[in-house]
Write a protein that holds these residues in place. Structure first.
Motif, PDB file in Angstrom:
ATOM      1  N   ASN A  99      66.926  40.844  19.775  1.00 53.96           N
ATOM      2  CA  ASN A  99      67.876  41.471  18.674  1.00 53.96           C
ATOM      3  C   ASN A  99      69.088  41.832  19.287  1.00 53.96           C
ATOM      4  OD1 ASN A  99      68.018  43.815  21.407  1.00 53.96           O
ATOM      5  ND2 ASN A  99      66.361  44.429  20.578  1.00 53.96           N
ATOM      6  N   LYS A 100      70.129  42.832  19.053  1.00 55.03           N
ATOM      7  CA  LYS A 100      71.773  42.662  18.802  1.00 55.03           C
ATOM      8  C   LYS A 100      71.578  43.103  20.638  1.00 55.03           C
ATOM      9  CE  LYS A 100      73.027  43.780  14.901  1.00 55.03           C
ATOM     10  NZ  LYS A 100      73.923  44.318  13.836  1.00 55.03           N
ATOM     11  N   THR A 101      71.111  43.331  21.392  1.00 55.37           N
ATOM     12  CA  THR A 101      70.890  43.686  22.898  1.00 55.37           C
ATOM     13  C   THR A 101      70.278  42.771  23.487  1.00 55.37           C
ATOM     14  OG1 THR A 101      69.510  45.422  22.915  1.00 55.37           O
ATOM     15  CG2 THR A 101      71.801  46.510  22.276  1.00 55.37           C
ATOM     16  N   ASP A 134      68.358  38.885  28.533  1.00 57.14           N
ATOM     17  CA  ASP A 134      69.631  38.113  27.715  1.00 57.14           C
ATOM     18  C   ASP A 134      68.578  36.961  27.501  1.00 57.14           C
ATOM     19  OD1 ASP A 134      71.618  40.582  28.673  1.00 57.14           O
ATOM     20  OD2 ASP A 134      72.027  38.778  30.213  1.00 57.14           O
ATOM     21  N   GLN A 137      68.070  33.028  22.181  1.00 53.53           N
ATOM     22  CA  GLN A 137      68.167  33.825  23.258  1.00 53.53           C
ATOM     23  C   GLN A 137      66.780  33.652  23.784  1.00 53.53           C
ATOM     24  OE1 GLN A 137      68.715  36.751  19.927  1.00 53.53           O
ATOM     25  NE2 GLN A 137      69.469  38.097  22.006  1.00 53.53           N
TER      26      GLN A 137
END
Length: 390
Positions: free
Chosen positions: A198-200, A214, A344
């Motif tokens: 996801n974005k985080t 990360d 990622q």
């Protein structure tokens, strides 16, 4: 090392999933670079496919060297072989410098590729191509093979300087020790059931807990397909067979294999013969099999082959038979690098049961890539993007 009953961290820079040699190497190199890395292992460190590996520590690829030259070109074939040599040397230097060589069963007395009558032409071609490209290989005659290890029926073969063998499970454990000393956190007995980017960052879900990171590294074998459709499509499971014997008189130093690594074997410091092979004679019972299962017929083939080729050590008293499932790719090379379509997710997998010669340097390549330096020289050859259909 932590157990699953201890607190699983909620945050890390990188999560590595899988506690074999590739995962241990990745964790070690990341932690050595100052990365906050957590490794999650479903069972125990050095179990799974690693425990089923014989421990051949020699560069021979699944494809003979001259055929690699033909299919990939001289420059890339040479770089592949050099990459394996550098990986073996790097691992050996770490084990030796830490005083762990004996514990890991490290033996660098040479790697031998033996030629049977029907493979003599291919083995000679491979030897010639290696010698012409400056690699340290020496031809051994059939008489040499008999004097060396009592082998009968071999047309000859070649010896690889700097090759040898080790104990894969013990090596993984000491690599994990090095990783922990560098700051890595290891959690055993934890089953990762899924990941979500996801974005985080990436959420890794395991045992009613979540770890946010990360980047995530899939250092599993066929289980990598649980986390990625791409990996599930490109990594093919193959079931292998192996056995170990009661101790016999010392006959083998280093590692031994036949053409295409169809049979591989070594002798442990305690005198046990460890061998795997003959899966080429049982594709119908090995191809795309996802669960380990001892194949009595194939085990018999391996056993009879060894007894006929090495009568001085026969009949072997086999004490343990096992099966392991390994991931393969279409070009017989591992996948090491970013998963296509994701910035990622990374993978270090699909070593086809021959990962030990490549795994240490592949772990360093992944670490370099993650910290923004890009893969090390030669590491780009293993990029999963080569299979991308995008």
């Amino acid at each position: 090392m932590q157990r699953a009953t201890d607190r699983i961290p909620v945050r890390a820079d990188v999560v590595v999933i899988g506690g074999g040699v590739p995962g241990a190497s990745t964790a070690y190199h990341l932690a050595s670079a100052g990365v906050d890395v957590v490794l999650l292992e479903r069972g125990s460190i050095g179990g799974g496919a690693t425990a089923a590996a014989v421990g051949v520590l020699s560069p021979p690829l699944r494809q003979p060297f001259h055929e690699t030259v033909h299919s990939r070109g001289r420059d890339e074939a040479v770089r592949l072989w050099q990459f394996a040599e550098e990986s073996i040397q790097g691992l050996a230097e770490l084990l030796t410098s830490r005083g762990w060589a004996e514990e890991a069963g490290l033996d660098l007395s040479g790697g031998y590729v033996l030629a049977e009558a029907h493979t003599n032409h291919q083995v000679k071609n491979s030897y010639t191509a290696l010698a012409e490209n400056g690699f340290e290989v020496d031809w051994v005659t059939s008489d040499d093979v008999q004097r060396l290890c009592g082998g009968q029926g071999f047309a000859g073969g070649y010896r690889i300087e700097g090759g040898g063998s080790l104990d894969p499970r013990a090596t993984t454990k000491v690599l994990m020790r090095a990783a922990c000393e560098a700051g890595a956190r290891i959690v055993e007995d934890v089953d990762v059931i899924g990941t979500e980017a996801n974005k985080t960052g990436v959420v890794c879900r395991a045992d009613n807990a979540e770890v946010l990171c990360d980047a995530v590294v899939y250092a599993t074998h066929i289980d990598s397909g649980i986390f990625s459709d791409f990996l599930r499509q490109e990594i093919v499971p193959i079931r292998g067979q192996g056995f170990s014997s009661a101790p016999v008189a010392k006959a083998f130093k280093g590692s031994f294999s036949t053409h295409w690594k169809l049979n591989v074997w070594r002798q442990s410091a305690a005198g046990r013969i460890l061998m795997s092979g003959w899966r080429h004679d049982a594709w119908d019972r090995a191809y795309r099999k996802v669960e380990p299962a001892v194949d009595a017929r194939l085990q018999g083939d391996i056993h009879r082959w060894f007894d006929s080729c090495f009568p001085a050590s026969a009949p072997l008293d086999v004490k343990d038979r096992w099966s392991g499932v390994f991931g393969w790719t279409a070009d017989f090379l591992p996948m090491v690098g970013a998963v296509p379509g994701s910035s990622q997710e990374y993978v270090i997998s699909a070593f086809g049961g021959g990962g030990v010669p490549f795994a240490f340097e592949c772990g360093r390549s992944i670490a370099h890539d993650i910290i923004g330096r890009g893969p090390i020289e030669g590491g780009e050859i293993f990029s999963p993007a080569r299979f991308s259909r995008a």
